[in-house]
Design a protein around this motif. Structure first.
Motif, PDB file in Angstrom:
ATOM      1  N   LEU A 152      -2.988  -5.238  -5.911  1.00  0.00           N
ATOM      2  CA  LEU A 152      -4.255  -5.490  -5.524  1.00  0.00           C
ATOM      3  C   LEU A 152      -5.513  -5.771  -6.069  1.00  0.00           C
ATOM      4  CD1 LEU A 152      -3.275  -2.639  -3.049  1.00  0.00           C
ATOM      5  CD2 LEU A 152      -2.682  -4.781  -2.417  1.00  0.00           C
ATOM      6  N   MET A 166     -10.831   0.111  -2.752  1.00  0.00           N
ATOM      7  CA  MET A 166      -9.892   0.235  -3.435  1.00  0.00           C
ATOM      8  C   MET A 166     -10.407  -1.009  -5.043  1.00  0.00           C
ATOM      9  SD  MET A 166      -6.007   0.586  -2.807  1.00  0.00           S
ATOM     10  CE  MET A 166      -5.461   0.567  -4.237  1.00  0.00           C
ATOM     11  N   ALA A 217      -0.086   7.036   6.351  1.00  0.00           N
ATOM     12  CA  ALA A 217       0.353   5.903   7.155  1.00  0.00           C
ATOM     13  C   ALA A 217      -0.658   5.277   8.254  1.00  0.00           C
ATOM     14  CB  ALA A 217       2.077   5.939   7.094  1.00  0.00           C
ATOM     15  N   GLN A 242      -6.607  -1.344   6.865  1.00  0.00           N
ATOM     16  CA  GLN A 242      -5.045  -1.907   5.450  1.00  0.00           C
ATOM     17  C   GLN A 242      -6.595  -2.589   4.840  1.00  0.00           C
ATOM     18  OE1 GLN A 242      -2.908  -5.575   4.677  1.00  0.00           O
ATOM     19  NE2 GLN A 242      -2.053  -5.022   6.167  1.00  0.00           N
ATOM     20  N   LYS A 243      -7.726  -3.145   5.342  1.00  0.00           N
ATOM     21  CA  LYS A 243      -8.528  -4.120   4.969  1.00  0.00           C
ATOM     22  C   LYS A 243      -9.335  -4.006   4.005  1.00  0.00           C
ATOM     23  CE  LYS A 243      -7.021  -8.727   7.070  1.00  0.00           C
ATOM     24  NZ  LYS A 243      -7.938  -9.770   7.741  1.00  0.00           N
ATOM     25  N   LEU A 260       0.700  -1.206   0.061  1.00  0.00           N
ATOM     26  CA  LEU A 260       0.182  -0.329  -0.045  1.00  0.00           C
ATOM     27  C   LEU A 260       0.657   1.301   0.010  1.00  0.00           C
ATOM     28  CD1 LEU A 260      -3.004  -1.266   2.591  1.00  0.00           C
ATOM     29  CD2 LEU A 260      -3.156   0.084   0.174  1.00  0.00           C
ATOM     30  N   PHE A 261       1.958   0.998   0.648  1.00  0.00           N
ATOM     31  CA  PHE A 261       2.613   2.721   0.324  1.00  0.00           C
ATOM     32  C   PHE A 261       3.087   3.372  -0.577  1.00  0.00           C
ATOM     33  CE2 PHE A 261       4.070   1.234   4.904  1.00  0.00           C
ATOM     34  CZ  PHE A 261       4.595   3.173   5.399  1.00  0.00           C
ATOM     35  N   MET A 312       0.226   4.906  -1.986  1.00  0.00           N
ATOM     36  CA  MET A 312      -0.484   6.745  -1.235  1.00  0.00           C
ATOM     37  C   MET A 312       0.379   7.172  -0.491  1.00  0.00           C
ATOM     38  SD  MET A 312       0.069   5.210   2.630  1.00  0.00           S
ATOM     39  CE  MET A 312       1.664   5.818   3.296  1.00  0.00           C
ATOM     40  N   LEU A 332      -9.149  -0.051   3.001  1.00  0.00           N
ATOM     41  CA  LEU A 332      -9.120   0.142   2.193  1.00  0.00           C
ATOM     42  C   LEU A 332      -8.497  -0.880   0.576  1.00  0.00           C
ATOM     43  CD1 LEU A 332      -6.112   3.029   3.521  1.00  0.00           C
ATOM     44  CD2 LEU A 332      -8.267   3.420   1.662  1.00  0.00           C
ATOM     45  N   ILE A 333      -8.342  -1.974   1.057  1.00  0.00           N
ATOM     46  CA  ILE A 333      -8.244  -2.317   0.000  1.00  0.00           C
ATOM     47  C   ILE A 333      -9.331  -3.063  -0.240  1.00  0.00           C
ATOM     48  CG2 ILE A 333      -7.314  -5.327  -0.743  1.00  0.00           C
ATOM     49  CD1 ILE A 333      -4.733  -4.427   1.218  1.00  0.00           C
ATOM     50  N   VAL A 348      -3.719   3.463   6.714  1.00  0.00           N
ATOM     51  CA  VAL A 348      -3.287   2.234   5.970  1.00  0.00           C
ATOM     52  C   VAL A 348      -2.976   1.377   6.425  1.00  0.00           C
ATOM     53  CG1 VAL A 348      -0.998   1.104   4.844  1.00  0.00           C
ATOM     54  CG2 VAL A 348      -2.606   3.515   4.179  1.00  0.00           C
TER      55      VAL A 348
END
Lengths: 318, 306
Positions: A199, B300, B286, B293-294, A134-135, A138, B296-297, B289
């Motif tokens: 992803l 997306m 950051a 995390q989950k 993800l880095f 973002m 966001l994925i 995220v």
């Protein structure tokens, strides 16, 4: 109980109190429609005023001599387009725009697919691996470009520094020659976007039922056959989406080139968006910039249609 | 189905498949050294790829902590012998990065909230109210997201110049709000569609009208979807460069990405300060995220796989 209540709020055509129910339902229905209308209205008004109307202005201005430093002329003219046709920098920028979009999207997709196949397997630290992915996504694109420019620095940069420590040739001026600058740009573009592609591919991979692979295992199919006969065809719609989205964005790439090379050295990494910006915003030639905008928009639509035509197979969308 | 349900189903699917199919290589590893070597190779490449994704971020972090004297050594110092927060102090104190930070926060937060309000209302109407041409409405809204921002720069620049909005927060809040709106409507529609139908009906039995049902019931249930959409939109607005560069020409109004990109000196960059500012710019995203995390994925990838 719940069902009876629910029924009362819906039309009851076969009930005894037909007329009453009908009236009631019409009233309710139109109230519902009116509510929906008011909820959607602000979105439509805003999108039309801020996105659609300016787009029409761009088309209009592309046919006008509109330079901010000159008096405004209303007359209709093709001069912007004829000027574009004779502008060799425009042709260089156009060629590079396509070259960059095609190659960077191919690179991002291949690396992204590899990463996705890897992340789809079970291994320790997989959560960490996915967070690491993800880095790059973002990080602001222009900052990414600035950070890489720093690493490419011939004197104090990381890359030449590592080469020197390893006792290898280390005096590369990374952003100084056209070839090296283009390679450097592609490295950044692939780093920045492959994880997004990965992803999306990963989500696509996980939607393939495991039973398909189990059946293939029973039939004694090799790993390569599994990949080419099962994974790739079933991933086709996902690949299509990534290609279309990424190409549309790569044709508009601005931040990455602005931050890394500013189009240089010479015109070697100048693309249409950057040239448009230079002409319209820095040169204040709105008409000329608008003409370039129209060309760019046509190119974007052409690419999108091309991909959908080539890759869209309704039966594989399942 | 809600995002979390989809997620948990996938989780479950993955678990069963790992027991049956994907544990294959491990079982086989007892049989041959070849499989063991392949697993080793796999792990090594996972580490290399993970490192590849992270090394520029690590390098910026290291650079931001280096003392001034180790920034310009040749060859470059990879592991500094001591660390200092001096660059951060300069970035926030002497250099105007504190100001840029506030500008970025004001613009991104305001436009994210505005997008969420409009997008949730429209998304709710499309997902849950009955009216004709629903699909057309959704597709038209989505088509707006394909208008290239680069072709909007010139007319919007002119518009804002006309209304004297250049170098004000409005010049960014207005376009950001509407550039993210199509995606927001799409995400909210997808999320709200999957909630059970009885929600409004139950609310109306309790004597609430449509508006009341929306405010009291739907909004509360929709919070996870709103958070996901909000994170993605915030990250997009926070990172935007082209419009911020064009509409904010006054140094004190610049956003963080523009401020970092234009920090004085194309060739003699004060790298310690720039790195510190970059690390600070990465912090909000950051944090998001690591916590979400989950979510966001799944957000997306929602548009892409559905």
């Amino acid at each position: 109980m719940k069902e009876i209540i629910a029924d009362e709020s819906r039309p009851l055509p076969s009930s005894g109190k037909k007329a009453v129910a009908k009236k009631k339902s019409r009233g309710l229905g139109s109230r519902e429609k009116r509510f929906a209308f008011w909820l959607i209205l602000p979105t439509f008004v805003g999108l039309t005023a801020i996105l659609l109307y300016p787009s029409f202005q761009t088309i209009l201005w592309s046919f006008q001599h509109y330079v901010l430093t000159d008096p405004f002329q209303h007359g209709f003219t093709f001069s912007n387009y004829t000027q574009l046709f004779h502008d060799h920098v425009f042709w260089l920028a156009l060629k590079f725009t396509i070259f960059y979009a095609v190659l960077s999207v191919i690179g991002q997709s291949i690396v992204g697919l590899g990463v996705a196949l890897m992340a789809n397997r079970e291994f320790r630290g997989r959560g960490l691996f996915r967070a690491a992915l993800l880095f790059p996504w973002m990080m602001p694109t222009v900052i990414t470009a600035v950070v890489w420019r720093f690493m490419y620095d011939p004197n104090y940069g990381l890359f030449n520094g590592i080469l020197e420590r390893l006792g290898l040739p280390h005096s590369f001026v990374w952003l100084g020659s056209p070839t090296l600058a283009i390679i450097a740009l592609f490295l950044v573009a692939i780093w920045k976007v492959n994880s997004f592609a990965a992803l999306v591919f990963l989500a696509g991979l996980q939607s393939i039922p495991a039973s398909v692979y189990e059946a293939a295992d029973v039939d004694g199919v090799t790993a390569w056959q599994k990949f080419s006969r099962i994974t790739m065809p079933m991933l086709r719609p996902t690949i299509l989406v990534v290609l279309v989205l990424r190409t549309v964005e790569a044709l508009q790439a601005f931040d990455i080139i602005y931050g890394l090379t500013l189009g240089g050295p010479g015109y070697s990494t100048l693309n249409l968006p950057l040239y448009l910006y230079q002409q319209a915003i820095q040169g204040l030639n709105f008409g000329y910039g608008s003409a370039m905008g129209v060309v760019l928009a046509i190119m974007i639509s052409a690419f999108a249609i091309f991909y959908v035509k080539v890759l869209y197979r309704p039966e594989s969308l399942g | 189905m809600s995002l979390t349900e989809v997620q948990s189903q996938r989780e479950a699917k993955r678990k069963t498949s790992s027991q049956r199919y994907r544990s294959g290589p491990v079982r086989r590893s007892k049989r041959s050294g070849w499989a063991k070597a392949r697993m080793g190779l796999f792990n090594a490449s996972a580490i290399v790829l993970g490192f590849y994704a992270l090394f520029p971020v690590l390098w910026i972090l290291i650079t931001s902590l280096k003392p001034q004297s180790q920034l310009t050594t040749q060859p470059v110092t990879i592991i500094p012998s001591s660390i200092t927060l001096g660059s951060y102090r300069t970035a926030l104190g002497q250099a105007p990065f504190g100001r840029y930070y506030i500008n970025s926060l004001v613009v991104s937060l305001s436009s994210t909230v505005a997008t969420l309000i409009l997008g949730t209302l429209a998304g709710y109407a499309i997902a849950r109210l009955r009216f004709r041409f629903k699909k057309t409405v959704l597709l038209v809204i989505l088509a707006f997201s394909f208008l290239p921002p680069i072709t909007l720069v010139v007319p919007l620049f002119n518009l804002f110049r006309h209304f004297s909005l250049l170098n004000t927060y409005w010049a960014l809040i207005i376009p950001y709000t509407f550039l993210s709106l199509p995606i927001c409507v799409w995400l909210m529609n997808a999320y709200l569609q999957d909630l059970p139908k009885e929600l409004e009906e139950a609310a109306m039995v309790d004597g609430l009208n449509y508006f009341g049902a929306f405010i009291r019931i739907i909004l509360r249930v929709a919070i996870p979807g709103i958070v996901t959409a909000g994170l993605i939109i915030f990250a997009t607005d926070w990172n935007e460069f082209l419009l911020a560069l064009t509409f904010m020409t006054d140094n004190s109004m610049r956003t963080l990405p523009v401020g970092i990109a234009l920090y004085p000196g194309q060739y003699t960059f004060p790298w310690g300060i720039i790195s510190a500012a970059t690390v600070l710019a990465l912090v909000p995203v950051a944090l998001a995220v690591s916590v979400f995390q989950k979510r966001l994925i799944s957000g997306m990838t929602l548009g892409a796989v559905k």
